[in-house]
Scaffold this motif. Structure first.
Motif, short mmCIF file in Angstrom:
data_model
loop_
_atom_site.label_atom_id
_atom_site.label_comp_id
_atom_site.label_asym_id
_atom_site.label_seq_id
_atom_site.Cartn_x
_atom_site.Cartn_y
_atom_site.Cartn_z
N THR A 88 -26.47 8.45 13.30
CA THR A 88 -25.69 7.93 14.52
C THR A 88 -24.84 6.74 13.85
OG1 THR A 88 -27.91 8.35 15.40
CG2 THR A 88 -26.03 7.34 16.71
N THR A 89 -23.42 7.07 14.29
CA THR A 89 -22.49 6.02 13.49
C THR A 89 -22.48 4.58 14.34
OG1 THR A 89 -20.66 6.91 14.31
CG2 THR A 89 -21.48 7.70 12.30
N GLY A 90 -22.77 4.88 15.57
CA GLY A 90 -22.57 3.63 16.55
C GLY A 90 -21.25 3.46 16.79
N GLY A 91 -20.21 4.15 16.88
CA GLY A 91 -18.80 4.12 17.02
C GLY A 91 -18.07 4.42 15.98
N THR A 92 -18.43 4.62 14.94
CA THR A 92 -17.30 4.91 13.63
C THR A 92 -17.03 6.53 13.97
OG1 THR A 92 -18.31 3.20 12.31
CG2 THR A 92 -17.20 4.98 11.27
N CYS A 93 -15.85 6.82 13.76
CA CYS A 93 -15.44 8.09 14.20
C CYS A 93 -15.40 9.22 13.05
CB CYS A 93 -13.85 7.99 14.58
SG CYS A 93 -12.76 7.24 13.22
N HIS A 94 -16.28 8.98 11.75
CA HIS A 94 -16.31 9.43 10.68
C HIS A 94 -17.42 9.38 10.03
CE1 HIS A 94 -14.16 5.99 9.51
NE2 HIS A 94 -15.04 5.97 8.46
N LEU A 95 -18.10 10.11 9.01
CA LEU A 95 -18.88 9.84 8.24
C LEU A 95 -18.41 9.26 6.95
CD1 LEU A 95 -21.67 12.69 8.47
CD2 LEU A 95 -21.70 10.54 9.60
N HIS A 103 -5.32 20.71 4.56
CA HIS A 103 -5.25 21.02 2.98
C HIS A 103 -6.20 20.56 2.10
CE1 HIS A 103 -3.11 19.73 -0.79
NE2 HIS A 103 -3.69 18.25 -0.66
N LYS A 104 -7.25 19.76 2.67
CA LYS A 104 -8.33 19.39 1.71
C LYS A 104 -9.36 20.49 1.92
CE LYS A 104 -7.46 14.46 1.42
NZ LYS A 104 -7.38 13.16 1.93
N ALA A 105 -9.63 21.13 2.99
CA ALA A 105 -10.77 21.88 3.10
C ALA A 105 -10.56 23.37 2.33
CB ALA A 105 -10.91 22.10 4.58
N CYS A 152 -10.02 11.66 10.99
CA CYS A 152 -10.55 10.63 10.04
C CYS A 152 -11.52 11.12 8.97
CB CYS A 152 -11.37 9.69 10.93
SG CYS A 152 -10.09 9.18 12.41
N PRO A 153 -12.30 11.99 9.25
CA PRO A 153 -13.41 12.45 8.28
C PRO A 153 -12.51 13.04 6.93
CG PRO A 153 -14.13 13.09 10.38
CD PRO A 153 -12.58 12.88 10.59
N SER A 154 -11.28 13.38 7.21
CA SER A 154 -10.64 14.25 5.87
C SER A 154 -10.34 12.90 4.85
CB SER A 154 -9.29 14.69 6.38
OG SER A 154 -8.31 13.55 6.96
N VAL A 163 0.89 -1.36 -0.02
CA VAL A 163 -0.01 0.02 0.03
C VAL A 163 1.02 1.22 0.12
CG1 VAL A 163 -2.00 -1.02 1.18
CG2 VAL A 163 -0.23 -0.07 2.52
N ARG A 164 0.22 2.24 -0.58
CA ARG A 164 1.00 3.51 -0.67
C ARG A 164 0.23 4.56 0.35
NH1 ARG A 164 0.81 4.61 -6.29
NH2 ARG A 164 2.83 3.33 -6.55
N VAL A 165 0.83 5.30 1.28
CA VAL A 165 0.00 6.08 2.14
C VAL A 165 0.70 7.43 2.27
CG1 VAL A 165 -0.40 6.43 4.80
CG2 VAL A 165 -0.44 4.11 3.83
N GLY A 166 0.21 8.21 1.88
CA GLY A 166 0.52 9.68 1.47
C GLY A 166 0.65 10.62 2.95
N GLU A 167 1.43 11.50 3.22
CA GLU A 167 1.52 12.36 4.29
C GLU A 167 0.38 12.88 4.69
OE1 GLU A 167 4.37 16.02 5.46
OE2 GLU A 167 5.09 14.56 3.94
N LEU A 168 -0.44 13.38 3.64
CA LEU A 168 -1.71 14.13 3.59
C LEU A 168 -2.98 13.26 3.72
CD1 LEU A 168 -0.70 17.03 1.48
CD2 LEU A 168 -0.84 17.23 3.98
N SER A 169 -2.72 11.83 3.87
CA SER A 169 -4.14 11.01 3.73
C SER A 169 -4.63 11.00 4.85
CB SER A 169 -3.35 9.77 3.19
OG SER A 169 -2.71 9.18 4.35
N GLY A 170 -4.14 11.69 6.05
CA GLY A 170 -4.94 11.30 7.31
C GLY A 170 -4.87 10.26 7.79
N VAL A 171 -3.93 9.26 7.34
CA VAL A 171 -3.58 7.83 7.75
C VAL A 171 -2.43 7.75 8.52
CG1 VAL A 171 -3.65 5.34 7.26
CG2 VAL A 171 -5.47 6.76 6.16
#
Lengths: 115, 225
Positions: free
Chosen positions: B87-94, B156-158, B124-126, A31-39
């Motif tokens: 209600t996600t029931g535990g999941t930390c994002h949609l 970065h994404k917003a 996580c939502p990102s 897998v490839r995971v980017g620094e900006l992936s949030g992972v």
């Protein structure tokens, strides 16, 4: 902590691939995971190991390729790995430069032992 | 040993559903925003202030995500616009499929503006596309001005950063100039609005921003139709 659900998704993809190749054993998942992936790569590895242990796929290794944030210089078209402190072009010194990569979250390869 | 090249996104299935949602929003003329912040930054309060400013009959709706409780939906429903809790029931994002399911019996043609309030979480939502036109990140003064550097993915994404709780500036070491600089280091050219949902400061600029972006989206949709 969404790495657990990502690891689950990865595992399902590998299982589907394994079903298409009866008798083959998948040894490594790339897998490839980017620094900006949030992972977080470590959390992904940890989750993946924990999930794999309970499946017929065990042992299965996860090979993570980390990708830096990459920028492209609009003036000289140079693409470079950018650090948080300095996004200026290392070749011509231009700023600002444009972010063109680093949010990857991709399954890249499977290493398979065929019978 | 054989190496099989796969090259596919891990979240391919989520992205597929998100793309379908985006197409539905575009066809129905709905401008959809995905609101992301840490817990307690003021997403629900910003939505309350936003909804209370709309005239009755405004074609706006809210989906609000939480791990537990229907509190946010209750807070938002009193303005008379459609609101639905996920209600996600535990999941930390949609995830896109949660949005798809929540919208299943809504007529998108009746809407022009849809807010999706994500689960409170800056990480996580990102990673999950929900089919929105754009992501908005909220950061509140008590959280500290270093957050853009600590959570670069979402900044970065917003497309827009809303700095909230400006009324608390005198009581914290938060440096507005530093917060802006940090955000723009991660995201050059990022749009930034400064508001206080408590005093109302800056909310007119936010409403104006919404109006302009909705109109721009409408023009764009008309061109592609």
């Amino acid at each position: 902590m969404h790495e657990l659900s990502l690891a689950q998704t990865l595992l399902e993809t590998v299982e589907a691939e394994a079903r298409r190749r009866p008798g083959a054993h998948v040894v490594t998942v790339g897998v490839r995971v980017g620094e900006l992936s949030g992972v977080d790569p470590e959390a992904l590895s940890f989750s993946f190991e924990a999930l794999v242990a309970d499946t017929a796929l065990a042992p299965l290794a996860l090979a993570i390729e980390r990708c830096p944030r990459r920028h492209r210089c609009p003036r000289c078209d140079f693409t470079f790995a950018a650090t948080d402190s300095d996004f200026a072009c290392p070749r011509c010194g231009s700023t600002p430069t444009r972010c063109v990569g680093g949010d990857e979250l991709e399954l890249t390869f499977l290493e398979v032992e065929e019978p | 040993m054989t190496r099989i090249v796969v090259e596919q996104k891990v979240l391919k299935e989520n992205d597929r559903i998100a793309a379908a949602l985006r197409a539905r929003f575009r066809d129905a003329g709905v401008f959809c925003l995905n609101l992301i912040s840490s817990p307690g930054a003021g997403k629900t309060t910003l939505l309350e202030r936003t909804l209370e400013g709309f005239p009755a009959g405004e074609r706006v709706a809210v989906l609000t995500g939480d791990i537990q409780t229907e509190n946010d939906a209750r807070r938002l429903a009193c303005f008379g616009f459609p609101v639905r809790q996920i209600t996600t029931g535990g999941t930390c994002h949609l995830e896109a499929r949660m949005v798809e399911r929540a919208l299943a019996d809504w007529r998108l043609e009746d809407l022009e503006l849809l807010f999706i309030e994500n689960v409170g979480n800056l990480v996580c939502p990102s990673s999950y596309d929900l089919g929105e036109a754009l992501k908005v990140v909220l950061l509140s003064v008590p959280e500290g001005d270093d957050k853009p550097l600590k959570y670069p993915a979402i900044f970065h994404k917003a497309e827009l950063l809303v700095l909230n709780k400006l009324d608390l500036l005198p009581y914290t070491p938060f440096d507005l100039e530093r917060a802006r600089a940090h955000a723009r280091r991660i995201h050059p050219g990022m749009e930034i609005l400064e508001v206080s949902c408590t005093t109302g400061a800056g909310l007119n600029t936010w409403r104006q921003w919404l109006k302009e972006r909705r109109e721009a989206a409408r023009r764009e949709a008309a061109l592609t139709r």
